[in-house]
Design a protein around this motif. Structure first.
Motif, PDB file in Angstrom:
ATOM      1  N   SER A  51      -7.171   6.254   2.959  1.00  0.00           N
ATOM      2  CA  SER A  51      -6.338   5.440   3.833  1.00  0.00           C
ATOM      3  C   SER A  51      -6.606   5.936   5.246  1.00  0.00           C
ATOM      4  O   SER A  51      -6.623   7.146   5.487  1.00  0.00           O
ATOM      5  N   ASN A  95      -0.709  -3.239   6.347  1.00  0.00           N
ATOM      6  CA  ASN A  95      -0.891  -1.839   5.971  1.00  0.00           C
ATOM      7  C   ASN A  95      -1.186  -1.741   4.484  1.00  0.00           C
ATOM      8  O   ASN A  95      -0.586  -2.458   3.685  1.00  0.00           O
ATOM      9  N   GLU A  96      -2.111  -0.856   4.116  1.00  0.00           N
ATOM     10  CA  GLU A  96      -2.456  -0.644   2.712  1.00  0.00           C
ATOM     11  C   GLU A  96      -2.533   0.853   2.440  1.00  0.00           C
ATOM     12  O   GLU A  96      -2.797   1.642   3.340  1.00  0.00           O
ATOM     13  N   GLU A  97      -2.322   1.211   1.160  1.00  0.00           N
ATOM     14  CA  GLU A  97      -2.502   2.594   0.728  1.00  0.00           C
ATOM     15  C   GLU A  97      -2.875   2.605  -0.748  1.00  0.00           C
ATOM     16  O   GLU A  97      -2.288   1.883  -1.545  1.00  0.00           O
ATOM     17  N   ILE A  99      -2.764   4.371  -4.231  1.00  0.00           N
ATOM     18  CA  ILE A  99      -1.848   5.307  -4.876  1.00  0.00           C
ATOM     19  C   ILE A  99      -2.490   5.959  -6.098  1.00  0.00           C
ATOM     20  O   ILE A  99      -2.326   7.140  -6.339  1.00  0.00           O
ATOM     21  N   THR A 112      -5.103   1.256  -7.669  1.00  0.00           N
ATOM     22  CA  THR A 112      -3.873   0.531  -7.427  1.00  0.00           C
ATOM     23  C   THR A 112      -3.223   1.093  -6.178  1.00  0.00           C
ATOM     24  O   THR A 112      -3.522   2.219  -5.766  1.00  0.00           O
ATOM     25  N   GLY A 113      -2.387   0.304  -5.565  1.00  0.00           N
ATOM     26  CA  GLY A 113      -1.740   0.773  -4.353  1.00  0.00           C
ATOM     27  C   GLY A 113      -0.716  -0.218  -3.850  1.00  0.00           C
ATOM     28  O   GLY A 113      -0.192  -1.031  -4.623  1.00  0.00           O
ATOM     29  N   VAL A 114      -0.449  -0.149  -2.580  1.00  0.00           N
ATOM     30  CA  VAL A 114       0.527  -1.032  -1.950  1.00  0.00           C
ATOM     31  C   VAL A 114      -0.115  -1.706  -0.735  1.00  0.00           C
ATOM     32  O   VAL A 114      -1.061  -1.160  -0.145  1.00  0.00           O
ATOM     33  N   PHE A 115       0.384  -2.893  -0.402  1.00  0.00           N
ATOM     34  CA  PHE A 115      -0.085  -3.576   0.800  1.00  0.00           C
ATOM     35  C   PHE A 115       1.031  -4.404   1.392  1.00  0.00           C
ATOM     36  O   PHE A 115       2.006  -4.744   0.718  1.00  0.00           O
ATOM     37  N   SER A 116       0.909  -4.701   2.663  1.00  0.00           N
ATOM     38  CA  SER A 116       1.813  -5.630   3.329  1.00  0.00           C
ATOM     39  C   SER A 116       0.966  -6.728   3.963  1.00  0.00           C
ATOM     40  O   SER A 116      -0.205  -6.515   4.262  1.00  0.00           O
ATOM     41  N   ALA A 119      -3.889  -8.648   1.605  1.00  0.00           N
ATOM     42  CA  ALA A 119      -4.890  -7.673   1.161  1.00  0.00           C
ATOM     43  C   ALA A 119      -6.245  -8.352   1.089  1.00  0.00           C
ATOM     44  O   ALA A 119      -6.328  -9.576   0.949  1.00  0.00           O
TER      45      ALA A 119
END
Length: 121
Positions: A51, A95-97, A99, A112-116, A119
């Motif tokens: 990230s 924003n992405e990360e 995980i 896998t991760g998170v995004f706003s 993506a």
């Protein structure tokens, strides 16, 4: 106030018997740069989930730029000697990360991760 480096990414390979450092790779940029996950296969090839904020230099010929303060993500694959095999940016408009990360058959990497916002693949 100018932009500056807040944190950088490194991967250090250590021998299991002698505990000596085998190789060290660093990836630098401006802002916060984080290695979020790492997996190695049976032949000691490594995939690193990253990230980064603002920009990140992976090699002399590969660099990424988020275009602002957002965090983007990517994967970096290194061989057993620490040499770059490939790097891929998966940043979107928010924003992405990353995980979690896993390696499958045939060298496939799954994360896998998170995004706003949006993506990008």
């Amino acid at each position: 106030m100018g932009l500056h480096s807040l944190s950088e990414i490194f991967v250090l390979a250590v021998d299991g018997e002698s505990h000596d450092a085998l190789w060290l790779k660093t990836f630098t940029g401006i802002g916060h740069d984080v290695g979020t996950s790492l997996e190695a296969d049976d032949t000691r090839n490594v995939v690193l989930g990253i990230s980064y904020q603002y920009d990140l230099t992976v090699s002399d010929t590969i660099s990424y730029d988020t275009g602002g303060t957002n965090f983007s993500v990517g994967l970096i694959r290194l061989n057993h000697m620490g040499d770059l095999v490939f790097a891929k940016d998966f940043g979107g408009s928010g924003n992405e990360e990353i995980i979690g990360l896993d390696l499958g058959a045939g060298g496939r990497a799954y994360f896998t991760g998170v995004f706003s916002d949006v993506a990008d693949g």
